[in-house]
Design an enzyme around this catalytic site. Structure first.
Site, PDB file in Angstrom:
ATOM      1  CB  SER A 194      -0.263  -9.135  -1.952  1.00 12.22           C
ATOM      2  OG  SER A 194      -0.881  -8.323  -2.923  1.00 12.22           O
ATOM      3  CE1 TYR A 251      -2.480 -13.609  -4.457  1.00 10.25           C
ATOM      4  CE2 TYR A 251      -3.002 -11.294  -4.126  1.00 10.25           C
ATOM      5  CZ  TYR A 251      -2.098 -12.283  -4.481  1.00 10.25           C
ATOM      6  OH  TYR A 251      -0.822 -11.934  -4.858  1.00 10.25           O
TER       7      TYR A 251
HETATM    8  P1  NAI Z   1       3.639 -16.200 -11.034  1.00  9.02           P
HETATM    9  O1  NAI Z   1       2.275 -16.720 -11.262  1.00  9.02           O
HETATM   10  O2  NAI Z   1       4.330 -15.500 -12.133  1.00  9.02           O
HETATM   11  O3  NAI Z   1       4.585 -17.399 -10.506  1.00  9.02           O
HETATM   12  C1  NAI Z   1       4.137 -18.234  -9.475  1.00  9.02           C
HETATM   13  C2  NAI Z   1       4.972 -19.492  -9.431  1.00  9.02           C
HETATM   14  O4  NAI Z   1       4.426 -20.310  -8.379  1.00  9.02           O
HETATM   15  C3  NAI Z   1       4.913 -20.320 -10.725  1.00  9.02           C
HETATM   16  O5  NAI Z   1       6.228 -20.725 -11.091  1.00  9.02           O
HETATM   17  C4  NAI Z   1       4.040 -21.509 -10.353  1.00  9.02           C
HETATM   18  O6  NAI Z   1       4.380 -22.707 -11.044  1.00  9.02           O
HETATM   19  C5  NAI Z   1       4.334 -21.640  -8.851  1.00  9.02           C
HETATM   20  N1  NAI Z   1       3.273 -22.349  -8.142  1.00  9.02           N
HETATM   21  C6  NAI Z   1       1.950 -22.093  -8.180  1.00  9.02           C
HETATM   22  N2  NAI Z   1       1.284 -22.981  -7.434  1.00  9.02           N
HETATM   23  C7  NAI Z   1       2.204 -23.820  -6.901  1.00  9.02           C
HETATM   24  C8  NAI Z   1       2.134 -24.949  -6.047  1.00  9.02           C
HETATM   25  N3  NAI Z   1       0.964 -25.410  -5.576  1.00  9.02           N
HETATM   26  N4  NAI Z   1       3.290 -25.564  -5.691  1.00  9.02           N
HETATM   27  C9  NAI Z   1       4.469 -25.124  -6.169  1.00  9.02           C
HETATM   28  N5  NAI Z   1       4.600 -24.064  -6.986  1.00  9.02           N
HETATM   29  C10 NAI Z   1       3.477 -23.425  -7.350  1.00  9.02           C
HETATM   30  O7  NAI Z   1       3.544 -15.251  -9.741  1.00  9.02           O
HETATM   31  P2  NAI Z   1       4.394 -13.947  -9.316  1.00  9.02           P
HETATM   32  O8  NAI Z   1       3.729 -12.758  -9.855  1.00  9.02           O
HETATM   33  O9  NAI Z   1       5.830 -14.166  -9.557  1.00  9.02           O
HETATM   34  O10 NAI Z   1       4.092 -13.936  -7.744  1.00  9.02           O
HETATM   35  C11 NAI Z   1       4.977 -14.480  -6.775  1.00  9.02           C
HETATM   36  C12 NAI Z   1       4.409 -14.190  -5.392  1.00  9.02           C
HETATM   37  O11 NAI Z   1       4.285 -12.780  -5.220  1.00  9.02           O
HETATM   38  C13 NAI Z   1       3.023 -14.779  -5.175  1.00  9.02           C
HETATM   39  O12 NAI Z   1       2.900 -15.225  -3.832  1.00  9.02           O
HETATM   40  C14 NAI Z   1       2.108 -13.600  -5.421  1.00  9.02           C
HETATM   41  O13 NAI Z   1       0.884 -13.751  -4.764  1.00  9.02           O
HETATM   42  C15 NAI Z   1       2.944 -12.475  -4.861  1.00  9.02           C
HETATM   43  N6  NAI Z   1       2.594 -11.164  -5.364  1.00  9.02           N
HETATM   44  C16 NAI Z   1       2.653 -10.889  -6.721  1.00  9.02           C
HETATM   45  C17 NAI Z   1       2.313  -9.649  -7.183  1.00  9.02           C
HETATM   46  C18 NAI Z   1       2.370  -9.288  -8.636  1.00  9.02           C
HETATM   47  O14 NAI Z   1       1.897  -8.188  -8.984  1.00  9.02           O
HETATM   48  N7  NAI Z   1       2.927 -10.120  -9.504  1.00  9.02           N
HETATM   49  C19 NAI Z   1       1.882  -8.571  -6.266  1.00  9.02           C
HETATM   50  C20 NAI Z   1       1.859  -8.971  -4.873  1.00  9.02           C
HETATM   51  C21 NAI Z   1       2.208 -10.222  -4.455  1.00  9.02           C
END
Ligand code: NAI
Length: 245
Positions: free
Chosen positions: A141, A153
Site C-alpha cells: 500500500s 497497517y
Molecule cells: P476489502 O475490505 O474491500 O476486501 C477485503 C477482503 O478480505 C474481504 O472479502 C474480506 O472478507 C477478506 N478478508 C479479511 N480478513 C480476512 C481473513 N482473515 N481471512 C480471509 N479473508 C479475509 O479490501 P480491498 O480494498 O479490496 O483491499 C484489498 C487489499 O488491498 C488489502 O490488502 C488492502 O490492504 C490493500 N489495499 C487497499 C487499498 C484501498 O484503497 N482499497 C489501498 C492500498 C492497499
C-alpha cells in the site's frame, strides 16, 4: 496477457473489492481461480456466477491468518486441479487508531491478516510451485511509507516489501517470481467505510484527482502473474494515480 489460460491461481480476499476484481480479470483471461476468503457466502456466489458463465472457479473458505486453514485450503486446490501457478496475497483489514490509543488487539489483528497471512500463503503454496515455477503478488500500500492512525497497517504493508523481496531472492532458482502491488486509494468497501470528507482530502495529493477503480489495480496484479512479466521479480509496483510524485 500471456501464460494465464488453464493456469491455476489462488486469490485471497476474493469476496469483494480488489480481490474480486482480480478474480474476475483472471477468469476473463481463461485462468482457473480459487477464491479464498473467510466470507463463504461471497466467494460461493462469485464462484457460481463465474462457473455459470463458462468459467472455472471454486470457493475456498479460509482465514488467511491460520496455518491450519491454509494447509487445508491449498490441499483442496491441489486435490481439485493438481497444480498451483500463482498466488495473490490480497486479503487485508484496517483498525485505524492513533499510536497511543492503539490496542494489542488492533496491532495483532492487522499484522496477522495483512502480513503473517502472506508469509503463511507463501510457505504453503511454494512447495507446489518449485517444479513448475510460478508467480506470487502481495498487496502492499501507499501507507507503507507511514500514515496517521495506521502504525499497525503501515508496519504490515512495509513488512510485505521485505517479504516480497526475500521470496524473490530465495526462490528465483525455482523460477518463482514474487512482486508487490502498492495501490493508492481505491474505491472498495474498505475505503467506502472512510468518511467522505477524508476521502475528498486525499484527492488533493493525487495528480490524477480520483480514486482507482478495483479493476485498475487488478490489471497490474494480473500483469505480474502473467508471462508478460516473466523477467520481473522483487519489484513494488505503485498503482496510485501519481500520488508519490
Ligand atoms: P476489502 O475490505 O474491500 O476486501 C477485503 C477482503 O478480505 C474481504 O472479502 C474480506 O472478507 C477478506 N478478508 C479479511 N480478513 C480476512 C481473513 N482473515 N481471512 C480471509 N479473508 C479475509 O479490501 P480491498 O480494498 O479490496 O483491499 C484489498 C487489499 O488491498 C488489502 O490488502 C488492502 O490492504 C490493500 N489495499 C487497499 C487499498 C484501498 O484503497 N482499497 C489501498 C492500498 C492497499
Amino acid at each position: 496477457m500471456r501464460g494465464l489460460t488453464d493456469r491455476v491461481f489462488i486469490v485471497t480476499g476474493a469476496a469483494q473489492g480488489i480481490g474480486e476484481a482480480t478474480a474476475r480479470r483472471l477468469n476473463e483471461e481463461g485462468a482457473i481461480v480459487a477464491l479464498a476468503d473467510r466470507n463463504r457466502v461471497g466467494i460461493e456466489a462469485l464462484a457460481d456466477e463465474l462457473s455459470a458463465a463458462g468459467g472455472r472457479a471454486i470457493g475456498v473458505t479460509l482465514d488467511v491468518s491460520s496455518r491450519d486453514e491454509w494447509m487445508a485450503g491449498v490441499g483442496t486446490v491441489l486435490g481439485r486441479f493438481g497444480r498451483i501457478d500463482g498466488l495473490v496475497n490480497n486479503a487485508g483489514v484496517t483498525r485505524d487508531r492513533s499510536l497511543l490509543k492503539m490496542t494489542d488487539e488492533d496491532w495483532d489483528l492487522v499484522i496477522d491478516v495483512n502480513l503473517k497471512s502472506a508469509w503463511l500463503g507463501c510457505q504453503n503454496v511454494i512447495p507446489a510451485m518449485t517444479a513448475t515455477g510460478g508467480s506470487i503478488v502481495n498487496l502492499s500500500s501507499e501507507s507503507r511509507w507511514g500514515a496517521f492512525g495506521q502504525a499497525n497497517y503501515a508496519s504490515a504493508k512495509a513488512g510485505l516489501v521485505g517479504l516480497t523481496r526475500t521470496v524473490a531472492v530465495e526462490h528465483a532458482r525455482h523460477n518463482i517470481r514474487c512482486n508487490a502491488v502498492a495501490p493508492g486509494a481505491t474505491s472498495t468497501p474498505m475505503v467506502e467505510a472512510v468518511p467522505a470528507q477524508i476521502r475528498q482530502g486525499w484527492l488533493d495529493a493525487i495528480p490524477l484527482r480520483r480514486e482507482a477503480e478495483p479493476s485498475e489495480i487488478a490489471a497490474a496484479i494480473v500483469y505480474l502473474l502473467s508471462g508478460d512479466a516473466s523477467y520481473v521479480t522483487g519489484q513494488i509496483l505503485g498503482v496510485n494515480g501519481g500520488s508519490a510524485l
